[in-house]
Design an enzyme around this catalytic site. Structure first.
Site, PDB file in Angstrom:
ATOM      1  N   ASP A  67       0.810  -1.210   0.000  1.00  8.64           N
ATOM      2  CA  ASP A  67       0.000   0.000   0.000  1.00  8.64           C
ATOM      3  C   ASP A  67       0.848   1.268   0.000  1.00  8.64           C
ATOM      4  OD1 ASP A  67       0.897  -0.573   2.572  1.00  8.64           O
ATOM      5  OD2 ASP A  67      -1.090  -1.066   3.322  1.00  8.64           O
ATOM      6  N   ASN A 136      -7.636  -2.838  14.110  1.00  4.79           N
ATOM      7  CA  ASN A 136      -9.027  -3.106  13.738  1.00  4.79           C
ATOM      8  C   ASN A 136      -9.141  -4.330  12.817  1.00  4.79           C
ATOM      9  OD1 ASN A 136      -8.053  -2.236  11.303  1.00  4.79           O
ATOM     10  ND2 ASN A 136      -9.296  -0.385  11.170  1.00  4.79           N
TER      11      ASN A 136
END
Ligand code: F6R
Length: 241
Positions: A67, A136
């Site tokens: 990313d 998360n």
């Protein structure tokens, strides 16, 4: 899914280096998927040491990073291209031209993502994908949501990810709100997946990824369905298992 628990974070991350070095030794022209963030840093340090000692040769290796932040150029010290050069590529005998990071400054992220996926396919697919784990449950920047998104895509970062990554920036306001990330497709298509998760802040995500339902609310849970996936954990990250 195989789980290995180590006493310390350094040991867990360095174990990833052994797996990567073994992969590259078995197949010198390996295609590696790489991650940024704190978790892989000891792994990269160990790979640099092994390369300097002549134990592993990166000259034929090709890499694709997971990313990049939208809006940051590769020269920006907080960009993932800068991180990879600084933490690994500048210190090993890899051909820089063979290292790839998604373009955070693309004009058309759909086209850029499709081209990135296609380049990985043309390279023969990922032999080994290294992952960290978000608090998360994200992998890459595949954030909690209603679906698993297969292609490389742009994404709005969640509040939890912005909070977690503020430590790398001068202030929270400086953290980019968007990123481009490899999707779940290329990650799941990798022939081997190695995930590093360390520290108490990852314990819940590790638990949910390993023991919870396979759900896009915890993107890493998809790895339960991968045929060759290893979680490398320290005691704290494994504490809820
Ligand atoms: C990094 C990435 C992220 C991180 C994750 C954990 O390229 O894709 O998924 O792996 O946010 O980051 P650290 O290791 O800093 O806790």
């Amino acid at each position: 899914m195989e789980i290995r628990v180590f006493e310390t974070a350094d040991q867990a991350s360095r174990a990833a280096a052994i797996l990567i070095a073994s992969q590259v030794t078995a197949k010198p022209a390996s295609v590696l998927g790489l991650a940024t963030g704190s978790s892989p840093i000891p792994c990269y340090q160990e790979l640099i040491r092994m390369n300097e000692a002549g134990l592993v040769d990166f000259s034929k290796v090709v890499t694709y990073n997971l990313d990049e932040y939208v809006g940051l150029s590769g020269e920006h010290p907080c960009s993932y291209r800068y991180f990879m050069n600084d933490q690994l590529f500048d210190h090993i005998n890899i051909n820089k031209e063979a290292t790839h990071v998604p373009n955070g400054q693309a004009e058309d992220f759909a086209a850029c993502g499709a081209a990135y996926d296609e380049a990985i396919r043309q390279a023969g697919g990922l032999d080994l994908q290294l992952l960290g784990l978000g608090r998360n449950g994200h992998i890459g920047f595949n954030e909690p949501g209603d679906v698993f998104i297969r292609p490389c895509h742009s994404v709005q970062l969640s509040e939890s990810t912005i909070e977690a990554n503020t430590r790398f920036f001068d202030s929270k306001d400086d953290v980019p709100r968007y990123a481009i990330t490899l999707g779940i497709g290329s990650i799941m298509d990798a022939r081997k997946v190695v995930l590093i998760a360390t520290g108490a802040s990852k314990a819940q995500a590790v638990h949910d990824a390993v023991k919870g339902d396979i759900s896009p609310r915890v993107q890493a849970s998809v790895l339960q369905g991968h045929h060759d996936c290893i979680f490398l954990l320290d005691r704290e990250a494994a504490s809820l298992l």
